[in-house]
Design a protein around this motif. Structure first.
Motif, mmCIF file in Angstrom:
data_model
loop_
_atom_site.group_PDB
_atom_site.id
_atom_site.type_symbol
_atom_site.label_atom_id
_atom_site.label_comp_id
_atom_site.label_asym_id
_atom_site.label_seq_id
_atom_site.Cartn_x
_atom_site.Cartn_y
_atom_site.Cartn_z
ATOM 1 N N VAL A 224 13.292 -0.045 -5.938
ATOM 2 C CA VAL A 224 11.943 0.612 -6.587
ATOM 3 C C VAL A 224 11.154 2.509 -5.457
ATOM 4 C CG1 VAL A 224 9.376 0.097 -5.851
ATOM 5 C CG2 VAL A 224 11.170 -1.655 -7.327
ATOM 6 N N LEU A 225 12.059 2.001 -4.489
ATOM 7 C CA LEU A 225 11.164 3.352 -3.672
ATOM 8 C C LEU A 225 12.213 4.266 -4.951
ATOM 9 C CD1 LEU A 225 11.449 2.259 -0.127
ATOM 10 C CD2 LEU A 225 9.046 3.348 -1.462
ATOM 11 N N CYS A 226 13.580 3.949 -4.956
ATOM 12 C CA CYS A 226 13.858 5.236 -5.152
ATOM 13 C C CYS A 226 14.122 5.917 -6.738
ATOM 14 C CB CYS A 226 16.264 5.318 -4.606
ATOM 15 S SG CYS A 226 15.901 5.028 -3.358
ATOM 16 N N ARG A 227 13.267 4.387 -7.602
ATOM 17 C CA ARG A 227 13.361 5.356 -9.177
ATOM 18 C C ARG A 227 12.456 5.544 -9.180
ATOM 19 N NH1 ARG A 227 14.612 1.848 -12.981
ATOM 20 N NH2 ARG A 227 13.857 3.398 -14.243
ATOM 21 N N GLU A 228 10.598 5.390 -8.159
ATOM 22 C CA GLU A 228 10.024 5.841 -8.140
ATOM 23 C C GLU A 228 9.775 7.805 -7.914
ATOM 24 O OE1 GLU A 228 7.239 3.693 -6.127
ATOM 25 O OE2 GLU A 228 6.997 1.893 -7.521
ATOM 26 N N ALA A 229 11.113 7.524 -7.120
ATOM 27 C CA ALA A 229 11.167 9.250 -6.438
ATOM 28 C C ALA A 229 11.938 9.628 -7.281
ATOM 29 C CB ALA A 229 11.837 9.029 -5.026
ATOM 30 N N THR A 230 12.645 9.148 -8.373
ATOM 31 C CA THR A 230 13.360 9.809 -9.387
ATOM 32 C C THR A 230 12.183 10.214 -10.585
ATOM 33 O OG1 THR A 230 14.243 8.046 -9.896
ATOM 34 C CG2 THR A 230 15.307 8.912 -9.258
ATOM 35 N N PHE A 231 11.660 9.079 -11.048
ATOM 36 C CA PHE A 231 10.758 9.193 -11.766
ATOM 37 C C PHE A 231 9.108 10.654 -11.681
ATOM 38 C CE2 PHE A 231 9.927 4.873 -12.469
ATOM 39 C CZ PHE A 231 10.569 4.365 -13.479
ATOM 40 N N GLN A 232 9.329 11.161 -10.438
ATOM 41 C CA GLN A 232 8.127 12.630 -9.744
ATOM 42 C C GLN A 232 8.999 14.009 -9.725
ATOM 43 O OE1 GLN A 232 7.299 11.787 -5.761
ATOM 44 N NE2 GLN A 232 6.231 9.550 -5.903
#
Length: 235
Positions: A224-232
């Motif tokens: 989740v942390l890395c998915r959210e980073a890619t969204f940004q």
């Protein structure tokens, strides 16, 4: 595989700052051996390509606290193609189950290029389930998660204590072997994730060593942390 047939383990996660990490690492390293796969005291690099469906249920199930959930990922170690593993991580409350099956480089490349039929004739239950997820649930590769793992083991209770550092999300590729991969560090440089995994009980000697009651458990998901980073990055 039916959930009743799976073998589940406890998994507790904690964020540590630099001082907490140094203090705990010194105690644990003096008492427990490193996992035999470690090259040195730094451990090894883990890189995982995660898959999710068109409705992003793996992401939203975690964020919404769904009790029973699962994720598929393809994992390699130290950037090598000598061992490529498909894993399914199932979660039931505080309990986890990990299943795995080997993949060849050819099979990995076929999956990445949108040809899941390479798995059509597999007899392994996990590979059959993954094939169904790719074919009929429209699972797609979504993010590469990588970090350095420093793992310690203790046989009684099948205990693993790991320190995961330098958590990164790939922002320009979904190929684990892409030589031009660009990664973004997700945590602060001084942050470390400690995971404690065990079967039926945490031995008293380990409990006294860790003193987990003094730390705050967190519902940490590297995915989740890395998915959210890619969204940004793609706003």
């Amino acid at each position: 595989m039916d959930i009743a047939q799976k073998v589940f383990r406890h998994e507790f996660k904690y964020y540590l700052n630099a001082l907490e990490y140094v203090a705990l690492q010194k105690k644990i390293a003096s008492f427990l051996p490193l996992d035999s796969h470690s090259f040195d005291e730094e451990g090894y690099l883990i890189s995982s390509l995660y898959f999710d469906g068109i409705h992003q249920h793996s992401l939203y199930d975690k964020n919404n606290g769904v009790l029973n959930r699962e994720k598929y990922r393809i994992r390699i170690y130290n950037g090598s193609d000598q061992k490529i593993t498909l894993e399914r991580k199932s979660k039931n409350g505080d309990f986890i189950c990990k299943e795995n099956a080997p993949l060849s480089k050819r099979e990995y490349e076929a999956i990445l290029n949108g040809h899941p039929e390479v798995l059509a004739d597999k007899e392994d239950v996990l590979l059959k389930d993954f094939y169904a997820a790719l074919m009929y649930r429209n699972f797609q590769p979504v993010v590469i998660v990588s970090y350095t793992r420093e793992p310690y083991v203790y046989e009684p209770g099948n205990v693993r204590i790991t320190f995961d550092k330098k958590l990164n999300a790939a922002v320009n590729t979904i190929d684990l072997f892409d030589e031009h991969m660009i990664s973004q560090e997700v945590l602060l440089p001084e942050q470390v994730i400690m995971e404690v995994k065990f079967d039926h009980f945490l031995p008293d000697s380990i409990r006294q060593l860790l003193q987990p009651e003094r730390m705050l458990r967190s519902a940490i998901s590297k995915y989740v942390l890395c998915r959210e980073a890619t969204f940004q990055n793609f706003k």
